[in-house]
Design an enzyme around this catalytic site. Structure first.
Site, PDB file in Angstrom:
ATOM      1  N   THR A  29       0.653 -44.746  11.572  1.00  0.00           N
ATOM      2  CA  THR A  29       1.957 -44.519  11.535  1.00  0.00           C
ATOM      3  C   THR A  29       2.921 -45.536  11.070  1.00  0.00           C
ATOM      4  O   THR A  29       2.774 -46.699  12.657  1.00  0.00           O
ATOM      5  CB  THR A  29       2.623 -43.547  12.170  1.00  0.00           C
ATOM      6  OG1 THR A  29       1.580 -42.705  12.720  1.00  0.00           O
ATOM      7  CG2 THR A  29       4.023 -42.508  12.320  1.00  0.00           C
ATOM      8  N   GLU A  30       3.685 -46.088  10.319  1.00  0.00           N
ATOM      9  CA  GLU A  30       4.868 -47.029   9.554  1.00  0.00           C
ATOM     10  C   GLU A  30       3.796 -48.421   9.629  1.00  0.00           C
ATOM     11  O   GLU A  30       4.331 -49.347  10.324  1.00  0.00           O
ATOM     12  CB  GLU A  30       6.146 -47.248  10.947  1.00  0.00           C
ATOM     13  CG  GLU A  30       6.085 -45.957  12.094  1.00  0.00           C
ATOM     14  CD  GLU A  30       7.604 -45.473  11.081  1.00  0.00           C
ATOM     15  OE1 GLU A  30       7.864 -45.709  10.114  1.00  0.00           O
ATOM     16  OE2 GLU A  30       8.699 -44.087  11.769  1.00  0.00           O
ATOM     17  N   LEU A  31       2.730 -47.981   9.042  1.00  0.00           N
ATOM     18  CA  LEU A  31       1.659 -49.199   9.287  1.00  0.00           C
ATOM     19  C   LEU A  31       1.876 -50.619  10.385  1.00  0.00           C
ATOM     20  O   LEU A  31       1.341 -51.424  10.342  1.00  0.00           O
ATOM     21  CB  LEU A  31       2.121 -50.178   7.856  1.00  0.00           C
ATOM     22  CG  LEU A  31       1.114 -50.687   6.896  1.00  0.00           C
ATOM     23  CD1 LEU A  31       0.887 -49.291   6.423  1.00  0.00           C
ATOM     24  CD2 LEU A  31       1.913 -51.346   6.003  1.00  0.00           C
TER      25      LEU A  31
END
Lengths: 388, 421
Positions: free
Chosen positions: B153-155
């Site tokens: 998530t969100e890198l």
């Protein structure tokens, strides 16, 4: 500058705003002759205070905030003569003539309708550019109720005559266009500034309440229709149902105080209310500091300096969306003045969720660092420079 | 010197959160549906999905399918959040079908992530693992694919996450090609995470780093008229790619799928750009497209990249501060994650699902107060009136959730649940 009142003889924000702006302008090298209608015996070390009428007035000077209904009431009760209201304003215009002939000015800067006839008269004599500062209009004062036709006409005349108009917020600027038919090109919005509080100290009485675990919800302002005190009481009722340890402090005075107490009694929450009366200076700051949240439920608020005063005292604020200050204070909670359930929801959230007031406080203080009279004065100077 | 054109690796993130409706203190104990806003605001999940589907997903899918048919060497990858797929099943089966058609071509790789688009890796490993399992199962059920590459998530990435993904057998993991982790090095190579030596005979997981400059030229700057490169054409973009020759082997273009039609508008030419891009790139015979798992097969590891702290793809800080930067965010996160044991003890599916939906990172992003007053990108993506409004609804919901939890925990020795925080 053509004014109506100055602190300490002021009844609200108009005098404070004139004072703050004049002081900041004088620091920037502007020489200010500040005209008042009567001799109020006020001293200043940064501007020349002059009186249109050198005599100390025997009559009671009317506050700048009377609404038409209040005025009618006052007339009916006999405490004010039928024509006093308008006649003081017109008298001011008559009296300013001599001063205008004697003194020099490059700009005539007037503040709200009470000073418009005097300002226009000064222009007749001096033939200098005219600037109208709009702190409130008749639409704001009457809260959308009865408008005083005479006041409206004076406002419209003054605004039309002015070369530039400075409203204190974007909302009131729009009112000038939509209700008064003013060309938006001569309108420049300049937000008010706010001073730092004098001293941080909390009044013992409230401190004791706080020690017992009570949370303080503050209403501070004139207790009049425009400020929405009735909505505050209704929200207080809902809050105390869900959060019994909330106390509601009302600071200020006004014609709706009795109504406010009656309403609180009817709703069974009058025991949760504390009325402090009108406060100024350190006392006012200390009540802000005692509060866990400041609520400004105004029906119509051209600016709403109290919200910034609260922030300066590190108090989280809830403001009505119908206020000018909501345009510049993003780090506040915003509600429609009529939505008392939402107002209560937000009051409860601030009292209940500890991290919320923490962030509101931190971010709002940071946000208003630049909202100073110094910056307002810069904006006003820009307007002046367009005219000279 | 070897003259070698870089491969292009495209990955599109496809996600829509289940936004929490305006939920007031008076609703606590009365209303247990948190995600069913039916107003005309941007909190109405069904409406938003419909709107974005029409503006972005459907036309972009159609275009990509055409491009796959037209260019045999074109391919790309998607990462779907589970909560997005769940909404597709519920509200927009036609869109799901169109995604399935793309995957069916065999040239669209699907990546692994958490079902609930959460940051749970940093709060609870068992919870994180459950969410990844749920996600990969959903991908298998819907698309008959088993993801081999992980993206968080969100890198959000660090060495620990790479270590975890390596142990789980993923071939590659994605991260932001941020300057502070790369130093003088270029993101245009395959790297290896700093997680020690591989066991004998075992391959180590590889690291793909986003080329944020080129990615953001499309995702953020495409319609920006003040940008000196505006208007961006496929020719111009391809010339920048070609300029890399010799100085890189792979260009990782990672972005939100909503870039096409939602963040950048059709009227500004984003679909024309996408349509022309594969053709322009493939004009050079040496150029090609690869999916993440093809990329790590094709190119060798050039170096090790050490990321001891968390790096994300958000804001100029590239850290977690957009989700955890202020007190309201941290208190909301603490309050939701500390319920884990109690929720799991109830063995109640609905409670577990609601609790997990409350972990979706977007809820915390909406509470971000960074530059809030300047009105920037955070405000643009915020469906609430303010970060504080987002927090108030969230905390009220959480208190209702705690009441339900308390109810279900009776006789379950789950202990006392504090209602107010």
């Amino acid at each position: 500058m053509v004014g109506w009142e100055l602190p300490p003889l002021n009844s609200g924000g108009l005098g404070e705003a004139c004072y703050g702006l004049a002081k900041a302008l004088s620091k920037k090298g502007v020489t200010i002759n500040f005209i008042l209608p009567y001799n109020l015996n006020i001293k200043s070390d940064f501007m020349n205070i002059m009186y249109a009428n050198e005599k100390v007035s025997g009559k009671k000077i009317l506050g700048p905030y009377l609404t038409y209904s209040q005025w009618l009431k006052a007339v009916k009760s006999g405490s004010v003569g039928f024509h006093d209201y308008i006649s003081q304003v017109l008298e001011y215009a008559e009296n300013i003539k001599d001063l205008a002939k004697k003194e020099r000015a490059d700009i005539i800067h007037m503040h709200d309708w009470l000073t418009f006839p005097a300002g226009m008269m000064a222009q007749d004599v001096m033939s200098k550019p005219l600037v109208a500062h709009v702190h409130a209009t008749e639409y704001d004062r009457s809260g959308g109720g009865f408008l005083n036709g005479n006041v409206f006409r004076i406002e419209k005349d003054g605004l039309e005559r002015s070369d530039r108009i400075i409203p204190v917020g974007g909302r009131v600027g729009k009112t000038l266009v939509s209700k008064y038919g003013i060309d938006h090109k001569k309108i420049n919005v300049v937000y008010n500034g706010v001073e730092d509080p004098q001293k941080p100290c909390i009044t013992p009485a409230l401190l004791n309440l706080k020690k017992l675990g009570y949370k303080i919800v503050l209403f501070l302002g004139r207790i009049t229709l425009q400020k929405g005190p009735d909505y505050f009481v209704k929200a207080a009722k809902i809050v105390s149902d869900y959060y019994p340890k909330a106390v509601f402090v009302v600071t200020g005075s006004g014609d709706m105080q009795t109504q406010m107490i009656c309403e609180a009694t009817n709703l069974g929450v009058v025991d949760k209310f504390i009325f402090t009366g009108f406060l100024r200076g350190v006392e006012k700051d200390s009540i802000y500091q005692a509060a866990d949240v400041y609520v400004m439920p105004s029906i119509s608020e051209p600016f709403g300096i109290t919200a910034l005063e609260a922030v300066k005292n590190r108090t989280p604020v809830i403001v009505s969306k119908q206020s000018g200050v909501s345009e510049v204070l993003q780090n506040s909670l915003k509600v429609d003045f009529w939505d008392v359930e939402e107002m209560a929801n937000k009051i409860i959230a601030v009292l209940k969720y500890k991290s919320l007031p923490k962030d509101l406080r931190r971010e709002s203080v940071r946000e208003i660092v630049n909202l100073t009279w110094d910056r307002s004065a810069d904006e006003v100077l820009k307007v002046y420079k367009q005219l000279i | 010197m070897i003259f070698c054109m870089p491969s292009i690796c495209l990955y599109f993130q496809v996600h829509q959160p289940m936004r929490i409706k305006k939920y007031r203190v008076f609703d606590i104990g009365k209303d247990h549906n948190y995600f069913n806003d039916s107003s005309f605001t941007a909190l109405n999940n069904k409406n938003i999905l419909e709107k974005v589907a029409k503006k972005a997903y459907l036309p972009a899918n159609e275009l990509l399918l055409d491009l796959l048919k037209k260019h045999k060497n074109f391919n790309f990858s998607f990462s779907f959040s589970g909560v997005f797929l769940e909404q597709l099943k519920k509200f927009n089966p036609a869109l799901l079908k169109s995604f399935k058609a793309l995957v069916k071509t065999g040239r669209v790789e699907l990546l692994s992530e958490t079902y609930y688009h959460s940051l749970s890796f940093f709060y609870s490993l068992p919870e994180f693992e459950s969410q990844v399992e749920l996600h990969d199962k959903e991908i298998f059920d819907l698309f008959n694919k088993r993801p081999q590459v992980f993206r968080n998530t969100e890198l959000a990435y660090n060495n620990d996450l790479a270590y975890w993904a390596d142990r789980k057998g993923y071939k590659a993991i994605l991260a932001e090609g941020w300057d502070t982790i790369l130093g003088w090095r270029s993101p245009n190579f395959i790297y290896e995470p700093n997680i020690g030596q591989a066991k004998k005979g075992k391959k180590r997981i590889k690291l793909l780093l986003k080329n944020y400059k080129l990615s953001d030229d499309i995702a953020f700057r495409f319609s920006e008229k003040r940008w000196k490169e505006w208007p961006l054409t496929a020719e111009k973009f391809t010339s920048w790619i070609n300029r890399i020759n010799g100085n890189g082997e792979i260009v990782n273009l990672f972005m939100d799928y909503e870039t096409f039609g939602e963040h950048q508008w059709k009227e500004h030419g984003i679909f024309d750009f996408l349509k022309a891009l594969p053709e322009k790139i493939l004009e050079h015979k040496d150029n090609n497209f690869v999916t993440p798992s093809q990329a790590v097969e094709k190119y060798p590891v050039r170096d090790t990249v050490d990321v001891p702290y968390i790096v994300t793809w958000a804001d100029s800080e590239r850290d977690l501060s957009a989700w955890t930067g202020n007190n309201i965010q941290r208190s909301a996160l603490k309050n939701v994650y500390e319920l884990e044991q109690k929720v799991k003890k109830t063995n109640n599916k609905k409670l577990l699902d609601d609790w997990r939906k409350l972990q979706t990172s977007d809820h915390f992003y909406y509470m971000c107060t960074k530059w809030f007053s300047d009105g920037d990108v955070h405000k643009y993506f915020n469906p609430y009136e303010s970060p504080y409004d987002a927090f108030i609804s969230y905390m009220n919901v959480l208190n209702d959730f705690k009441l339900r939890l308390k109810e279900k925990s009776k006789g379950n020795c789950a202990g006392r649940i504090k209602i107010v925080e």
